[in-house]
Design an enzyme around this catalytic site. Structure first.
Site, PDB file in Angstrom:
ATOM      1  CD  GLU A   1     -63.803 -59.524 -19.510  1.00  0.00           C
ATOM      2  OE1 GLU A   1     -64.826 -59.899 -18.881  1.00  0.00           O
ATOM      3  OE2 GLU A   1     -63.741 -58.455 -20.127  1.00  0.00           O
TER       4      GLU A   1
ATOM      5  N   GLY B   1     -79.953 -51.927 -16.324  1.00  0.00           N
ATOM      6  CA  GLY B   1     -78.586 -52.162 -16.777  1.00  0.00           C
ATOM      7  C   GLY B   1     -78.122 -51.004 -17.638  1.00  0.00           C
TER       8      GLY B   1
ATOM      9  N   GLY C   1     -85.612 -52.848 -16.743  1.00  0.00           N
ATOM     10  CA  GLY C   1     -84.188 -53.141 -16.645  1.00  0.00           C
ATOM     11  C   GLY C   1     -83.369 -51.906 -16.342  1.00  0.00           C
TER      12      GLY C   1
ATOM     13  N   GLY D   1     -78.403 -50.562 -20.884  1.00  0.00           N
ATOM     14  CA  GLY D   1     -79.419 -50.138 -21.837  1.00  0.00           C
ATOM     15  C   GLY D   1     -80.523 -49.340 -21.179  1.00  0.00           C
TER      16      GLY D   1
END
Length: 297
Positions: free
Chosen positions: A168, A12, A10, A14
């Site tokens: 949002e 992202g 991943g 993290g």
């Protein structure tokens, strides 16, 4: 002594944070992601509402990690993890000594296939672009139809889930419908336009302080967003949704923002070893530790 290999699944927030924390470590770091870019997910709703272009929130992963000599990037899809053999299953098996799984989350339809088939998600750039095109296409069709009931359905936008993404996006849609689209569709009556935000809890932004949730709800109501609290979506079809109290909402657009954590691949092995062991036949240094200051982002 061979440096241990750390595989990060991943790219992202993290995954990149972990890679940056190991940038001075005595280790071979490999970041694996199905895409070759990292995007700033908090602004994804602005791409979906047409306020930003994708290039404004996305950046190549290799460029982000370019200065890290101990780090490489691989664009591949993780299909599984064999904890006993210590390999990540991609197009080929990738061995590791230490594994960090930061695969993010996926849309959670709670096992309801009808909801999955008749709703749209907002999780990645492809979702945002598809949603942007879909919303504009609803207005194009509403302009041409002579059926008032169908026009109201086309101009009803339902968002399921009042977490940060739902809040949002509901706010962005309300701004879009009030300030921008009326200029592009001057012949269309915008009075029937509805933004309906549905939340199963009794307040929005439940994971935040109640005062923040109350403020967000007040702002949305002032912008014309309809809040439906304490209700859940139980059914969805091509014409709209049904709530758990039997209420029917006809809508041509339903956005589903519920999420759950994503595991890397379909299935891990049944049992994990008690401790992570080095690959067979190799000698490695102890677990890599970030040097002082290496965790600074």
């Amino acid at each position: 002594m061979t440096a241990p290999r750390v595989v990060i699944v991943g790219a992202g927030f993290g995954g990149l944070s972990a890679a940056r924390a190991l940038r001075r470590a005595d280790a071979e770091v490999l970041v694996i992601d199905r895409y070759n870019y990292h995007f700033f997910q908090p602004l994804l709703y602005q791409v979906a509402s047409g306020l930003l272009d994708p290039a404004e929130i996305a950046h190549p992963v290799r460029s982000i990690l370019r200065g890290q000599r101990n780090t490489d990037v691989r664009m591949d899809e993780v299909r599984g993890i064999d904890l006993h053999r210590q390999v990540v299953r991609c197009s080929t098996d990738i061995p590791y000594d230490y594994l960090i799984v930061a695969a993010g989350a996926v849309t959670n339809h709670f096992g309801n296939q009808d909801i999955a088939a008749h709703t749209m998600g907002l999780k990645g750039l492809s979702d945002a672009l598809a949603l942007r095109a879909h919303v504009l296409e609803r207005f194009e069709r509403a302009t041409e139809t002579t059926d008032e009931r169908e026009r109201r359905r086309l101009l009803t936008f339902v968002i399921a889930g009042a977490g940060p993404t739902g809040i949002e996006y509901a706010g962005a849609l309300s701004e879009l419908f009030v300030h921008l689209l009326p200029k592009d569709f001057p012949r269309l009556d915008f009075a029937p336009v509805r933004v309906v935000l549905i939340e199963g809890r009794n307040r929005v932004l439940e994971t935040f302080h109640p005062r923040l949730g109350s403020m967000a709800a007040g702002v949305l109501r002032r912008r014309g967003v309809e809040l439906v609290l304490g209700r859940t979506v139980t059914e969805a079809d091509a014409a709209g949704i049904t709530l758990d109290d039997g209420t029917r909402v006809d809508a041509a657009t339903v956005i589903w923002t519920r999420r759950r954590l994503r595991l890397a691949g379909r299935q891990t092995t049944d049992r994990a070893p008690r401790s992570v062991r080095p690959r067979a036949g190799a000698q490695h240094a102890p677990a890599p530790r970030p040097r002082r200051g290496a965790s600074d982002w």
